[in-house]
Design a protein around this motif. Structure first.
Motif: not given
Ligand SMILES: Nc1ncnc2c1ncn2[C@@H]1O[C@H](COP(=O)(O)OP(=O)(O)OP(=O)(O)O)[C@@H](O)[C@H]1O
Length: 332
Positions: A68-81, A95-101
């Motif tokens: 739940k905490v990590r849903r409020r974080w944003g991540y740009m991974p090296e492998e992109r994706g 992606l925004a909906e996945l994070h609760g918007m």
């Protein structure tokens, strides 16, 4: 505040992280630098829960981190994706909906970030049809679209043109000014030095130094001067007592270090005796120089850019790690 405390990670017999800790304050921009293979990506992946640490803790605002905490974080991974065949607007909304918007919020936010990051390409374009730099901007938009409190970005500046670098830097500054914490890795040390409030230098899986660049310079280090003397014979500063010549700077200048107790006036007098002093100024080491000092001080591990092989811990036979070979990821 993000806290990584005492992280250990091995892949097989190889120690990849060794008691690594770092803290990122609210509103702080933290630059994470290190040689290839030093452990930056591994640290970020552990923070994001993509990989599990063997030991250590991850805390956010003083409490353990969960999904739940990590849903409020944003991540740009090296492998992109992101999905190459998906339309860029659709994946940002998804992606925004996945994070609760809500759908409406997600659509507005996706449109905002595509414009703000100056993505060249229509929102209905498929990602794979964009240039690499534009794909990277979309990738940053994906990390930002849900307005995260923490941004973790793995080499966000690599492959961007100078305008893209400026846009990215501007956006990151805005986020920290709004109170978000940002941690990013980069090999562009001048950029890190100019952007970051704090820096961590990792080498061989260990955090060798962290703090502001001024703190990393330290108060007790010998003072450096850049001295430019017109008409001086080559090597004029070589034999001065208490002075170590670090090398030629530009044109007729030299960079020297004054050993403790040596007066800068003596150096100036020697310069005046040798020729016409055109410049005489203290020269603080850059982050790039500090980085080289850390890395070169580390010998073979650093030269290879690879961490050391694990030494057995107390009560543990060598090579006892059952997870030998490449490890698969755990769920995010
Ligand atoms: N899944 C894995 N299995 C085995 N070894 C791995 C795995 N992932 C990373 N490593 C090793 O861990 C070490 C640290 O890698 P990591 O990608 O974290 O470094 P980095 O600092 O991000 O490097 P770079 O600057 O090149 O991106 C390297 O020696 C790498 O080969």
């Amino acid at each position: 505040m993000l806290e990584l405390a005492g992280l250990d990670k091995r892949f097989g017999a190889k120690v990849v992280l060794d008691n690594l800790s770092l803290t990122v304050q609210p509103g702080q921009m933290f630059g994470f630098v290190g040689t290839n293979g030093a452990g930056k990506t591994t640290t970020m992946r552990i923070a994001l829960g993509v990989l599990a640490a063997d030991r250590g803790e991850i805390r956010w605002r003083g409490a353990p981190v969960d999904r739940k905490v990590r849903r409020r974080w944003g991540y740009m991974p090296e492998e992109r994706g992101l999905y190459p065949k998906m339309r860029i607007r659709d994946q940002l909304v998804y992606l925004a909906e996945l994070h609760g918007m809500s759908r409406t919020e997600a659509q507005a936010s996706a449109a905002h970030w595509l414009t703000r990051l100056r993505v060249t390409g229509a929102p209905g374009d498929r990602l794979e049809t964009l240039s690499l730099g534009n794909q990277q901007r979309v990738q940053l938009a994906a990390a930002l679209v849900h307005e995260p409190e923490l941004l973790v970005l793995d080499e966000p500046f690599s492959g961007l043109d100078p305008v893209g670098v400026d846009v990215m830097a501007g956006v990151l500054r805005e986020r920290t000014a709004a109170g978000a914490s940002v941690v990013f890795s980069s090999h562009q040390l001048e950029l890190v030095e100019s952007l970051c409030d704090a820096v961590g230098i990792i080498n061989g899986g260990r955090m060798h130094a962290s703090g502001t660049v001024a703190e990393l310079r330290g108060d007790d280090r010998a003072v450096r001067y850049r001295v430019r003397v017109a008409g001086a014979p080559a090597g004029w500063a070589d034999a001065l007592p208490g002075v170590r010549v670090l090398g030629p700077a530009e044109e007729d200048a030299v960079l020297v270090e004054l050993l403790p107790g040596t007066s800068e006036q003596a150096l100036l007098d020697a310069g005046r005796a040798a020729g016409r002093v055109l410049a005489f100024a203290p020269a603080a080491p850059s982050l790039a120089e500090l980085f080289r000092e850390v890395v070169n001080g580390e010998g073979t591990d650093a030269e290879a850019g690879e961490p050391p092989v694990a030494k057995p811990r107390a009560g543990e036979p060598a090579g006892s790690d059952p997870a030998a070979g490449r490890e698969s990821e755990v769920g995010a």
